[in-house]
Design an enzyme around this catalytic site. Structure first.
Site, PDB file in Angstrom:
ATOM      1  N   ASP A 167       0.809  -1.227   0.000  1.00 61.83           N
ATOM      2  CA  ASP A 167       0.000   0.000   0.000  1.00 61.83           C
ATOM      3  C   ASP A 167       0.842   1.276   0.000  1.00 61.83           C
ATOM      4  OD1 ASP A 167      -2.187  -1.712   0.140  1.00 61.83           O
ATOM      5  OD2 ASP A 167      -2.178  -1.684   2.328  1.00 61.83           O
TER       6      ASP A 167
ATOM      7  N   LYS B 277       1.783   2.221  -5.073  1.00 64.27           N
ATOM      8  CA  LYS B 277       2.312   1.685  -6.337  1.00 64.27           C
ATOM      9  C   LYS B 277       1.374   2.008  -7.512  1.00 64.27           C
ATOM     10  CE  LYS B 277       2.285  -2.352  -4.337  1.00 64.27           C
ATOM     11  NZ  LYS B 277       2.018  -1.980  -2.946  1.00 64.27           N
TER      12      LYS B 277
ATOM     13  N   GLY C  82      -4.586  -4.239  -3.845  1.00 66.08           N
ATOM     14  CA  GLY C  82      -5.582  -3.202  -4.122  1.00 66.08           C
ATOM     15  C   GLY C  82      -4.815  -1.949  -4.486  1.00 66.08           C
ATOM     16  N   HIS C  83      -4.793  -1.607  -5.752  1.00 64.89           N
ATOM     17  CA  HIS C  83      -4.000  -0.465  -6.228  1.00 64.89           C
ATOM     18  C   HIS C  83      -4.942   0.675  -6.627  1.00 64.89           C
ATOM     19  CE1 HIS C  83      -0.370  -3.282  -7.234  1.00 64.89           C
ATOM     20  NE2 HIS C  83      -0.749  -3.321  -5.973  1.00 64.89           N
TER      21      HIS C  83
ATOM     22  N   GLN D 262       1.878  -6.045  -3.304  1.00 65.04           N
ATOM     23  CA  GLN D 262       2.307  -6.177  -1.901  1.00 65.04           C
ATOM     24  C   GLN D 262       3.559  -5.329  -1.685  1.00 65.04           C
ATOM     25  OE1 GLN D 262       1.362  -9.563  -3.547  1.00 65.04           O
ATOM     26  NE2 GLN D 262      -0.543  -8.553  -3.002  1.00 65.04           N
TER      27      GLN D 262
HETATM   28  P1  GDP Z   1      -0.851   0.406  -3.511  1.00 63.84           P
HETATM   29  O1  GDP Z   1      -1.417  -0.903  -3.071  1.00 63.84           O
HETATM   30  O2  GDP Z   1       0.631   0.482  -3.271  1.00 63.84           O
HETATM   31  O3  GDP Z   1      -1.195   0.768  -4.924  1.00 63.84           O
HETATM   32  O4  GDP Z   1      -1.491   1.507  -2.563  1.00 63.84           O
HETATM   33  P2  GDP Z   1      -3.055   1.621  -2.118  1.00 63.84           P
HETATM   34  O5  GDP Z   1      -3.845   2.096  -3.269  1.00 63.84           O
HETATM   35  O6  GDP Z   1      -3.487   0.364  -1.454  1.00 63.84           O
HETATM   36  O7  GDP Z   1      -2.940   2.683  -0.952  1.00 63.84           O
HETATM   37  C1  GDP Z   1      -2.425   3.943  -1.167  1.00 63.84           C
HETATM   38  C2  GDP Z   1      -3.489   4.960  -0.746  1.00 63.84           C
HETATM   39  O8  GDP Z   1      -2.891   6.236  -0.622  1.00 63.84           O
HETATM   40  C3  GDP Z   1      -4.579   5.131  -1.799  1.00 63.84           C
HETATM   41  O9  GDP Z   1      -5.770   5.481  -1.142  1.00 63.84           O
HETATM   42  C4  GDP Z   1      -4.074   6.281  -2.643  1.00 63.84           C
HETATM   43  O10 GDP Z   1      -5.125   7.001  -3.283  1.00 63.84           O
HETATM   44  C5  GDP Z   1      -3.422   7.132  -1.592  1.00 63.84           C
HETATM   45  N1  GDP Z   1      -2.264   7.934  -2.029  1.00 63.84           N
HETATM   46  C6  GDP Z   1      -1.297   7.636  -2.936  1.00 63.84           C
HETATM   47  N2  GDP Z   1      -0.366   8.610  -2.966  1.00 63.84           N
HETATM   48  C7  GDP Z   1      -0.745   9.541  -2.049  1.00 63.84           C
HETATM   49  C8  GDP Z   1      -0.186  10.773  -1.594  1.00 63.84           C
HETATM   50  O11 GDP Z   1       0.887  11.211  -2.012  1.00 63.84           O
HETATM   51  N3  GDP Z   1      -0.876  11.439  -0.625  1.00 63.84           N
HETATM   52  C9  GDP Z   1      -2.044  10.984  -0.108  1.00 63.84           C
HETATM   53  N4  GDP Z   1      -2.651  11.697   0.835  1.00 63.84           N
HETATM   54  N5  GDP Z   1      -2.604   9.837  -0.515  1.00 63.84           N
HETATM   55  C10 GDP Z   1      -1.959   9.119  -1.461  1.00 63.84           C
HETATM   56  P1  IMO Z   2      -0.963  -4.160  -2.299  1.00 65.94           P
HETATM   57  O1  IMO Z   2      -0.517  -4.684  -3.641  1.00 65.94           O
HETATM   58  C1  IMO Z   2      -1.019  -4.683   2.029  1.00 65.94           C
HETATM   59  C2  IMO Z   2      -1.059  -8.787   3.561  1.00 65.94           C
HETATM   60  C3  IMO Z   2      -2.316  -9.251   4.248  1.00 65.94           C
HETATM   61  C4  IMO Z   2      -1.759 -10.271   5.212  1.00 65.94           C
HETATM   62  C5  IMO Z   2      -0.629 -10.900   4.408  1.00 65.94           C
HETATM   63  C6  IMO Z   2      -0.998 -12.192   3.713  1.00 65.94           C
HETATM   64  O2  IMO Z   2      -2.263  -3.457  -2.338  1.00 65.94           O
HETATM   65  O3  IMO Z   2       0.122  -3.393  -1.642  1.00 65.94           O
HETATM   66  P2  IMO Z   2      -2.569 -12.889   1.673  1.00 65.94           P
HETATM   67  O4  IMO Z   2      -3.927 -12.429   1.273  1.00 65.94           O
HETATM   68  O5  IMO Z   2      -1.518 -12.635   0.664  1.00 65.94           O
HETATM   69  O6  IMO Z   2      -2.585 -14.305   2.170  1.00 65.94           O
HETATM   70  O7  IMO Z   2      -2.194 -11.994   2.984  1.00 65.94           O
HETATM   71  O8  IMO Z   2      -0.248  -9.950   3.435  1.00 65.94           O
HETATM   72  N1  IMO Z   2      -1.270  -8.256   2.182  1.00 65.94           N
HETATM   73  C7  IMO Z   2      -1.215  -6.958   1.872  1.00 65.94           C
HETATM   74  N2  IMO Z   2      -1.044  -5.872   2.659  1.00 65.94           N
HETATM   75  N3  IMO Z   2      -1.133  -4.533   0.691  1.00 65.94           N
HETATM   76  C8  IMO Z   2      -1.279  -5.607  -0.118  1.00 65.94           C
HETATM   77  O9  IMO Z   2      -1.252  -5.521  -1.461  1.00 65.94           O
HETATM   78  C9  IMO Z   2      -1.368  -6.891   0.476  1.00 65.94           C
HETATM   79  N4  IMO Z   2      -1.530  -8.145  -0.002  1.00 65.94           N
HETATM   80  C10 IMO Z   2      -1.463  -8.967   1.048  1.00 65.94           C
HETATM   81  O10 IMO Z   2      -2.949  -8.180   4.902  1.00 65.94           O
HETATM   82  O11 IMO Z   2      -1.183  -9.610   6.314  1.00 65.94           O
HETATM   83 MG    MG Z   3      -2.937  -1.610  -1.801  1.00 67.78          MG
END
Ligand code: GDP
Ligand code: IMO
Ligand code: MG
Length: 428
Positions: free
Chosen positions: A13, A16, A40-41, A223
């Site tokens: 998270d 990416k 979840g991107h 991840q």
């Molecule tokens: P990913 O899994 O690495 O793609 O990241 P996620 O989408 O799960 O989580 C990142 C969260 O931070 C999302 O809600 C994005 O919209 C948000 N986000 C990304 N970059 C920024 C930033 O620079 N500032 C803020 N406030 N939110 C951001």
């Molecule tokens: P993105 O790509 C954050 C965590 C889960 C759990 C562990 C194992 O959005 O960054 P799994 O479902 O793979 O058996 O879970 O890994 N986990 C993540 N945490 N971002 C993710 O993906 C994750 N994918 C799995 O919360 O602790």
């Molecule tokens: Mg994510």
């Protein structure tokens, strides 16, 4: 040409999706190389927000190809939902979304097993997203898995039934969990038709041909490196190689074809699910970070655990990945802090060190913090690094120094355009 890589340096998270979406327009092909719908991107642009789980984050950029690589595990139900989302958003994906024949399928019984095995772990549970990731990779390495290419073969139902029978046998040793297998199977087979209708490719040939033809390729990690099956905080990890080495076996490219490795870190740190997190804050500061950063999982909605940035942890993952440039995201989340702490070392076993211990899950680690003055104002809309408040610039420079790697991008908000580029050329 070489494959550039974008991946997370923490526990996932890191942002990416946003960075891949931003940079995708500089590439011809964006490819996911591991993970599955546990990811979840989040992408935000033009007033819309999209969350992708299986589809690469380059899909909203016109003209470029997106490949779901062989290292990915695919649940046809999640993929179906994502494709519906693309249709609603009027994204022409038909000729641009390719799936590797060698990617493995997540069956309904894989999800059933994931739920049952987590339930059986009781207090020791990992906090899996319960998307069937672990059981599917287990069948892959156990040589029992079913791949995308199999769903086009005449013996598909036979293979499916053999694997389902095996799973039902395994399920007998687990506690009962709520799972309507019949309904899930019905949905799964309906959604499988859509997966069948997509373009299937031998991804390894496809990517290598693209490289030979001078195409620009970007690999998108899921991840984070601390969730890597080999080097993460085992057993509190996911079941794939999330580090740059995963690009080689997740896409079929040789190590000497890897170009830039772009590592992403938040300006602080989060983790969702159970497991070690040395700089976690259990107090109101952690709560404040969660609120300011809207730190709730993009896949499960669970609150994310929050804490300060951790230099030894980042140096570890920079080492593992061969990171050539850094992206710092969510710096705006720190806008209101008087003081920002940076974890610069660990204290355990009576000594100070920057090494993560082997038994990190049972070692009492006390982080050593270095405080830095906050900037106490909004960062505004500027895309210039020099327009940032002095203390924000200083914070980035401190990270650069401590991590011995250039910070080439700083993200100041969730929207696509909220990004400061410090170096014009990102690509290798
Ligand atoms: P990913 O899994 O690495 O793609 O990241 P996620 O989408 O799960 O989580 C990142 C969260 O931070 C999302 O809600 C994005 O919209 C948000 N986000 C990304 N970059 C920024 C930033 O620079 N500032 C803020 N406030 N939110 C951001
Ligand atoms: P993105 O790509 C954050 C965590 C889960 C759990 C562990 C194992 O959005 O960054 P799994 O479902 O793979 O058996 O879970 O890994 N986990 C993540 N945490 N971002 C993710 O993906 C994750 N994918 C799995 O919360 O602790
Ligand atoms: Mg994510």
């Amino acid at each position: 040409m070489a494959v550039d890589v974008i991946l997370g340096l923490q526990w996932g998270d890191e942002g990416k999706g946003k960075i891949v979406d931003y940079l995708a327009s500089q590439y011809d092909l964006v490819a996911r190389f591991q993970g599955g719908p546990n990811a979840g991107h989040t992408l935000k642009f033009d007033g819309h927000k999209y969350v992708l789980h299986t589809v690469p984050s380059g899909i909203f950029r016109e003209g470029l190809i997106n490949l779901i690589g062989n290292g990915v595990v695919i649940d046809p139900i999640t993929l179906h939902k994502e494709i519906e989302l693309l249709r609603t958003a009027n994204v022409a994906f038909e000729d641009r979304l390719l799936v590797s024949r060698k990617a493995h399928l997540i069956l309904p019984t894989h999800r059933y097993l994931d739920a049952a095995s987590e339930a059986a772990k009781g207090k020791a549970k990992i906090g899996s997203t319960l998307k069937g990731i672990g059981p599917t990779y287990m069948d892959k390495t156990g040589r029992n898995g079913i791949r995308v290419g199999d769903c086009m073969r005449s013996d598909f139902m036979e293979k499916y039934n053999v694997l389902k029978k095996k799973h039902l046998g395994l399920l007998k040793q687990y506690p009962d969990v709520d799972f309507d297998l019949e309904a899930e199977e019905k949905k799964w087979f309906e959604c499988l038709d859509l997966l069948r209708s997509l373009t299937h490719v031998d991804g390894e040939y496809y990517v290598n041909k693209a490289l030979r033809e001078g195409k620009r390729v970007l690999a998108e990690g899921a991840q984070g490196s601390m969730l890597d099956i080999d080097f993460g905080t085992y057993p509190f990890v996911t079941s794939s190689n999330t580090i740059s080495a995963g690009v080689c076996n997740g896409l079929g490219v040789a190590p000497n074809k890897i170009g830039e490795v772009i590592g992403i870190t938040k300006a602080y740190c989060t983790r969702v699910g159970a497991g070690p997190f040395p700089t976690e804050l259990h107090d109101e500061t952690g709560e404040f970070l969660r609120k300011e950063g809207a730190e709730f999982g993009a896949t499960t909605g669970r609150p994310r655990r929050c804490g300060w940035i951790d230099i030894p942890q980042l140096n570890y993952t920079i080492m593992l990945n061969g990171v050539t440039q850094l992206v710092v995201t969510k710096i705006d989340v720190l806008d209101k802090f008087d003081e920002i702490s940076v974890g610069v070392a660990y204290q355990y076993d009576g000594k100070e060190t920057d090494v993560l211990p082997y038994d990190i899950d049972s070692t009492e680690i006390t982080p050593v913090y270095q405080p830095y003055a906050g900037w106490k104002c909004s960062l505004g809309d500027s895309n210039e690094f020099d327009a940032l408040p002095d203390n924000a610039q200083n914070y980035i420079k401190v990270l650069e120094e401590q991590l011995n790697t250039p910070v080439t991008m700083v993200s100041t908000g969730p929207e696509r355009k909220k990004l400061i580029l410090r170096k014009a050329e990102v690509m290798s």
